[in-house]
Design a protein around this motif. Structure first.
Motif, PDB file in Angstrom:
ATOM      1  N   TYR A 206       0.644  -1.207   0.021  1.00 38.72           N
ATOM      2  CA  TYR A 206      -0.074  -0.045   0.075  1.00 38.72           C
ATOM      3  C   TYR A 206       0.799   1.309   0.209  1.00 38.72           C
ATOM      4  CZ  TYR A 206      -4.117  -2.531   0.669  1.00 38.72           C
ATOM      5  OH  TYR A 206      -5.318  -3.555   0.376  1.00 38.72           O
ATOM      6  N   SER A 207       2.225   1.188   0.521  1.00 37.94           N
ATOM      7  CA  SER A 207       2.879   2.322   0.567  1.00 37.94           C
ATOM      8  C   SER A 207       3.692   2.522  -0.974  1.00 37.94           C
ATOM      9  CB  SER A 207       4.138   2.130   1.345  1.00 37.94           C
ATOM     10  OG  SER A 207       3.869   2.169   2.719  1.00 37.94           O
ATOM     11  N   LEU A 208       3.689   1.505  -1.587  1.00 33.93           N
ATOM     12  CA  LEU A 208       3.860   1.542  -3.225  1.00 33.93           C
ATOM     13  C   LEU A 208       2.805   2.172  -3.830  1.00 33.93           C
ATOM     14  CD1 LEU A 208       5.980  -1.776  -3.735  1.00 33.93           C
ATOM     15  CD2 LEU A 208       6.835   0.400  -3.589  1.00 33.93           C
ATOM     16  N   LEU A 209       1.608   1.973  -3.461  1.00 38.48           N
ATOM     17  CA  LEU A 209       0.357   2.150  -4.432  1.00 38.48           C
ATOM     18  C   LEU A 209       0.201   3.845  -3.923  1.00 38.48           C
ATOM     19  CD1 LEU A 209      -2.103   1.178  -5.690  1.00 38.48           C
ATOM     20  CD2 LEU A 209      -3.275   1.173  -3.609  1.00 38.48           C
ATOM     21  N   LEU A 210       0.656   4.384  -2.671  1.00 40.22           N
ATOM     22  CA  LEU A 210       0.509   5.778  -2.529  1.00 40.22           C
ATOM     23  C   LEU A 210       1.614   6.118  -3.223  1.00 40.22           C
ATOM     24  CD1 LEU A 210      -0.151   8.257  -0.592  1.00 40.22           C
ATOM     25  CD2 LEU A 210       1.694   7.291   1.014  1.00 40.22           C
ATOM     26  N   ARG A 211       2.916   5.793  -3.392  1.00 38.09           N
ATOM     27  CA  ARG A 211       4.026   6.153  -4.151  1.00 38.09           C
ATOM     28  C   ARG A 211       3.366   6.450  -5.792  1.00 38.09           C
ATOM     29  NH1 ARG A 211       9.904   3.905  -3.551  1.00 38.09           N
ATOM     30  NH2 ARG A 211       9.865   4.896  -1.438  1.00 38.09           N
ATOM     31  N   ALA A 212       2.802   5.340  -6.177  1.00 38.33           N
ATOM     32  CA  ALA A 212       2.285   5.393  -7.421  1.00 38.33           C
ATOM     33  C   ALA A 212       1.327   6.299  -7.644  1.00 38.33           C
ATOM     34  CB  ALA A 212       1.813   3.915  -7.916  1.00 38.33           C
ATOM     35  N   GLY A 213       0.341   6.575  -6.739  1.00 38.48           N
ATOM     36  CA  GLY A 213      -0.546   7.524  -7.059  1.00 38.48           C
ATOM     37  C   GLY A 213       0.048   8.901  -7.057  1.00 38.48           C
ATOM     38  N   MET A 214       0.963   9.390  -6.208  1.00 36.17           N
ATOM     39  CA  MET A 214       1.469  10.580  -5.945  1.00 36.17           C
ATOM     40  C   MET A 214       2.199  10.949  -7.403  1.00 36.17           C
ATOM     41  SD  MET A 214       0.280  11.762  -3.302  1.00 36.17           S
ATOM     42  CE  MET A 214       1.314  13.460  -3.352  1.00 36.17           C
ATOM     43  N   ARG A 215       2.741   9.861  -8.027  1.00 35.27           N
ATOM     44  CA  ARG A 215       3.455  10.225  -9.106  1.00 35.27           C
ATOM     45  C   ARG A 215       2.538  10.585 -10.201  1.00 35.27           C
ATOM     46  NH1 ARG A 215       7.260   8.466  -6.906  1.00 35.27           N
ATOM     47  NH2 ARG A 215       8.894   6.801  -7.600  1.00 35.27           N
ATOM     48  N   LEU A 216       1.369  10.423 -10.156  1.00 37.23           N
ATOM     49  CA  LEU A 216       0.183  11.031 -11.228  1.00 37.23           C
ATOM     50  C   LEU A 216      -0.264  12.509 -10.927  1.00 37.23           C
ATOM     51  CD1 LEU A 216      -1.824   7.636 -11.445  1.00 37.23           C
ATOM     52  CD2 LEU A 216       0.388   8.544 -12.780  1.00 37.23           C
ATOM     53  N   SER A 217       0.125  13.107  -9.820  1.00 34.59           N
ATOM     54  CA  SER A 217      -0.326  14.386  -9.250  1.00 34.59           C
ATOM     55  C   SER A 217      -0.584  15.469 -10.317  1.00 34.59           C
ATOM     56  CB  SER A 217       0.449  14.641  -8.016  1.00 34.59           C
ATOM     57  OG  SER A 217       1.923  15.016  -8.625  1.00 34.59           O
ATOM     58  N   LYS A 218       0.376  15.435 -11.317  1.00 32.43           N
ATOM     59  CA  LYS A 218       0.142  16.549 -12.400  1.00 32.43           C
ATOM     60  C   LYS A 218      -0.292  15.841 -13.808  1.00 32.43           C
ATOM     61  CE  LYS A 218       4.197  19.222 -11.018  1.00 32.43           C
ATOM     62  NZ  LYS A 218       5.607  19.600 -11.579  1.00 32.43           N
ATOM     63  N   ILE A 219      -0.307  14.928 -13.983  1.00 34.05           N
ATOM     64  CA  ILE A 219      -0.623  14.064 -15.218  1.00 34.05           C
ATOM     65  C   ILE A 219      -2.116  13.741 -15.151  1.00 34.05           C
ATOM     66  CG2 ILE A 219       0.100  11.730 -14.855  1.00 34.05           C
ATOM     67  CD1 ILE A 219       0.414  13.853 -18.132  1.00 34.05           C
ATOM     68  N   ASP A 220      -2.473  12.975 -13.961  1.00 39.86           N
ATOM     69  CA  ASP A 220      -4.141  12.912 -13.736  1.00 39.86           C
ATOM     70  C   ASP A 220      -4.246  12.908 -12.331  1.00 39.86           C
ATOM     71  OD1 ASP A 220      -6.480  11.686 -13.793  1.00 39.86           O
ATOM     72  OD2 ASP A 220      -5.753   9.711 -14.837  1.00 39.86           O
ATOM     73  N   PRO A 221      -4.640  14.004 -11.798  1.00 38.72           N
ATOM     74  CA  PRO A 221      -4.902  14.355 -10.420  1.00 38.72           C
ATOM     75  C   PRO A 221      -6.082  13.523  -9.752  1.00 38.72           C
ATOM     76  CG  PRO A 221      -4.585  16.356 -11.546  1.00 38.72           C
ATOM     77  CD  PRO A 221      -4.649  15.479 -12.674  1.00 38.72           C
ATOM     78  N   ALA A 222      -7.177  13.130 -10.697  1.00 39.40           N
ATOM     79  CA  ALA A 222      -8.272  12.517 -10.282  1.00 39.40           C
ATOM     80  C   ALA A 222      -7.835  11.045  -9.749  1.00 39.40           C
ATOM     81  CB  ALA A 222      -9.542  12.513 -11.207  1.00 39.40           C
ATOM     82  N   LYS A 223      -6.976  10.483 -10.671  1.00 35.40           N
ATOM     83  CA  LYS A 223      -6.593   9.169 -10.479  1.00 35.40           C
ATOM     84  C   LYS A 223      -5.627   9.053  -9.520  1.00 35.40           C
ATOM     85  CE  LYS A 223      -6.006   4.679 -11.672  1.00 35.40           C
ATOM     86  NZ  LYS A 223      -7.004   3.625 -11.328  1.00 35.40           N
ATOM     87  N   ALA A 224      -4.802  10.266  -9.442  1.00 34.98           N
ATOM     88  CA  ALA A 224      -3.892  10.297  -8.349  1.00 34.98           C
ATOM     89  C   ALA A 224      -4.593  10.238  -6.784  1.00 34.98           C
ATOM     90  CB  ALA A 224      -2.866  11.474  -8.343  1.00 34.98           C
ATOM     91  N   GLN A 225      -5.730  11.118  -6.759  1.00 32.28           N
ATOM     92  CA  GLN A 225      -6.508  11.045  -5.726  1.00 32.28           C
ATOM     93  C   GLN A 225      -7.017   9.774  -5.223  1.00 32.28           C
ATOM     94  OE1 GLN A 225      -9.261  14.071  -5.613  1.00 32.28           O
ATOM     95  NE2 GLN A 225     -10.039  13.694  -3.542  1.00 32.28           N
ATOM     96  N   SER A 226      -7.790   9.264  -6.123  1.00 32.10           N
ATOM     97  CA  SER A 226      -8.335   7.668  -6.038  1.00 32.10           C
ATOM     98  C   SER A 226      -7.248   6.752  -5.323  1.00 32.10           C
ATOM     99  CB  SER A 226      -9.258   7.325  -6.954  1.00 32.10           C
ATOM    100  OG  SER A 226      -8.385   7.166  -8.145  1.00 32.10           O
ATOM    101  N   THR A 227      -6.223   6.592  -6.176  1.00 31.51           N
ATOM    102  CA  THR A 227      -5.077   5.915  -5.814  1.00 31.51           C
ATOM    103  C   THR A 227      -4.410   5.936  -4.444  1.00 31.51           C
ATOM    104  OG1 THR A 227      -4.691   5.594  -8.093  1.00 31.51           O
ATOM    105  CG2 THR A 227      -2.967   4.693  -6.560  1.00 31.51           C
TER     106      THR A 227
END
Length: 513
Positions: A206-227
């Motif tokens: 889940y920490s890796l999942l958090l990291r993956a979500g934050m990677r998307l903060s600029k390119i896809d904020p909605a997907k970043a937030q849900s992840t």
């Protein structure tokens, strides 16, 4: 009579030949080697081969301006904004695909259909996702779907996947594998990361999942937030007891530590931006990390007797110099030579037995601070996550060496003096992430590109005439190794056609300006 004799001879030869064939077939059976390999051994082999290679020191750690060398040759890379794919980028690609991805792929294949090994199957999936995330963050498009399938499926020339296709698959893989881990199945006590502890493996995933979500903060904020929300709901690493790290000893050396305790001991120095950040804020981590061999005029002069860990005496090497021009700069800085600049202490934090941290409570708390600041999660406060992240990293320093330990008093004084301030949250959080990721080159490089912090000045070396890293810019990715360009030509060229020129300055998909 003669005819009968011939029949007997022919029959004898046939019998003899058949007997020989039978014996030869038996000789082809190895009665001592196992016909199956425990997937736990394959996963462990993957884990021990993940420790960041020297390439990380030459490129990642140099790009984010934490350590640098004024010397070229096989050490040339971030210090000169130079593409050295054969010497430095190829080892990462080769080591991770051949020694990590291949083993996780085989571990997954061997455990997938074993009802008693479901935890092993999902642990291998999680670890493979971690390594694939590093590879795609470093290079962009990579062989993902067909990566590791060469021996099992006879795919010798794997196709490349787009990074925008890889990330959703990584997110799904981590989500599914974490959820499937269970204490009702066999506990894989032989695993070298967490000894089969299901709760810790879940937190890692889940920490890796958090990291993956934050990677998307600029390119896809909605997907970043849900992840991010899914990761937090699952439960992430927030205490050092759950840190994911690789252990080393005198026989199994930490790669960078072995390099800096060997022939390159006098070649790498802490940078001025890194030292100044710690020094100007009275950060106790400077004393835990740095040493300066005061007055040293050569590598031989870097002795214990002249070594000082006094933070007031530390001087970082400025960016943009080679071993010719650094001589005058060292004199201007009041030093005996460039050997007099501060280094990461190879007798404490970079011993051959030093651990390599992959995912830590410090990093995770700081990502939670940013997620809370962005309003993506509602639990806790950004200020508290920020403080907890700093504390966790300071406490982590003792894991390197007892003499790098930071007292609770010094830690708390710093945290109190450096609170999260309105208006500068993203800069503060990600500057602390930069510090907390020291020696984890791939993660420091990825988060620097994602966040834009700390606010570093681009390395000026050779940039006015460098078409690959134009003036005023940073290296944004690593280039594909020559082996791929020459052997897997069609597939790598197809990836380059989609992604952009195979240059250090080309951005990966999520690295949005």
């Amino acid at each position: 009579m003669k005819k009968i004799a011939n029949y007997i001879l022919a029959f004898s030869l046939l019998y003899f030949t058949s007997s020989c064939d039978k014996n030869l077939s038996e000789l082809n059976v190895n009665n001592t080697n196992s016909t199956t390999l425990d997937p736990a051994l394959l996963l462990n082999q993957a884990i021990i081969n993940t420790s960041f290679p020297v390439k990380s020191l030459v490129f990642d750690i140099g790009i984010v301006q934490q350590m640098i060398t004024p010397n070229g040759g096989v050490l040339a890379g971030a210090n000169f904004n130079q593409d050295s794919r054969d010497v430095t980028t190829q080892p990462l690609w080769t080591a991770y695909y051949q020694s990590v991805i291949k083993n996780t792929y085989d571990a997954i294949a061997k455990s997938k259909d074993l009802s008693t090994r479901t935890n092993m199957y999902n642990m291998a999936r999680i670890y493979q996702s971690y390594v694939f995330m590093i590879l795609t963050d470093e290079f962009g498009e990579i062989p993902y779907t067909e990566g590791g399938a060469g021996y099992a499926q006879h795919i010798n020339f794997p196709k490349y996947d787009r990074q925008q296709d890889i990330y959703p698959k990584l997110i799904q893989e981590l989500t599914d594998a974490a959820a499937a881990l269970t204490t009702s199945s066999t506990i894989e006590t032989g695993d070298m990361l967490y000894a089969g502890n299901v709760a810790q493996w879940k937190k890692f995933a889940y920490s890796l999942l958090l990291r993956a979500g934050m990677r998307l903060s600029k390119i896809d904020p909605a997907k970043a937030q849900s992840t991010v929300q899914a990761a937090v709901a699952g439960g992430v690493i927030t205490a050092n007891a759950d840190n994911a790290f690789i252990r080393h000893d005198a026989n199994f050396n930490q790669p960078i530590g072995a390099t800096l305790n060997g022939g390159e001991a006098a070649n790498f120095y802490l940078t001025k931006p890194f030292v100044d950040q710690l020094k100007n804020t009275n950060d106790p981590r400077l004393q835990a990390i740095a040493i300066r061999y005061v007055g040293a005029k050569s590598g031989a002069g870097q002795t214990v007797a002249v070594g000082s860990t006094d933070p007031t005496k530390q001087i970082g090497m400025p960016m943009g110099y080679d071993n010719g021009t650094i001589v005058a700069q060292a004199t201007a800085d009041g030093l005996a030579s460039f050997y007099d600049y501060s280094q990461a202490d190879r007798r404490r934090i970079l011993k051959v037995s030093s651990p390599v941290f992959l995912v830590t409570a410090a990093q995770t708390n700081l990502l939670l601070a940013e997620a809370r600041f962005r309003g993506w999660i509602t639990s806790g406060t950004a200020a508290q996550y920020f403080a907890d992240g700093i504390k966790a990293h300071m406490d982590q320093m003792a894991a390197y060496d007892a003499n790098s330990a930071i007292s609770a008093t010094a830690r708390d004084v710093y945290v109190t003096a450096n609170p999260l301030v309105a208006g500068t949250e993203l800069q503060q959080i990600n500057t602390q992430y930069w510090i907390a990721s020291f020696l984890n080159g791939p993660e420091a490089f990825a988060n620097f590109r994602r966040s834009g912090f700390p606010a570093l000045t681009p390395n000026p070396y050779g940039q006015p005439s460098n078409p690959d890293v134009p003036n005023g810019t940073f290296i944004r990715r690593l280039t594909y190794p020559t082996s791929e360009l020459s052997v897997n030509t069609d597939n790598v060229n197809e990836a380059i056609g989609r992604q952009g020129a195979d240059k250090l300055s080309t951005r990966v998909w999520w690295d949005k300006p």
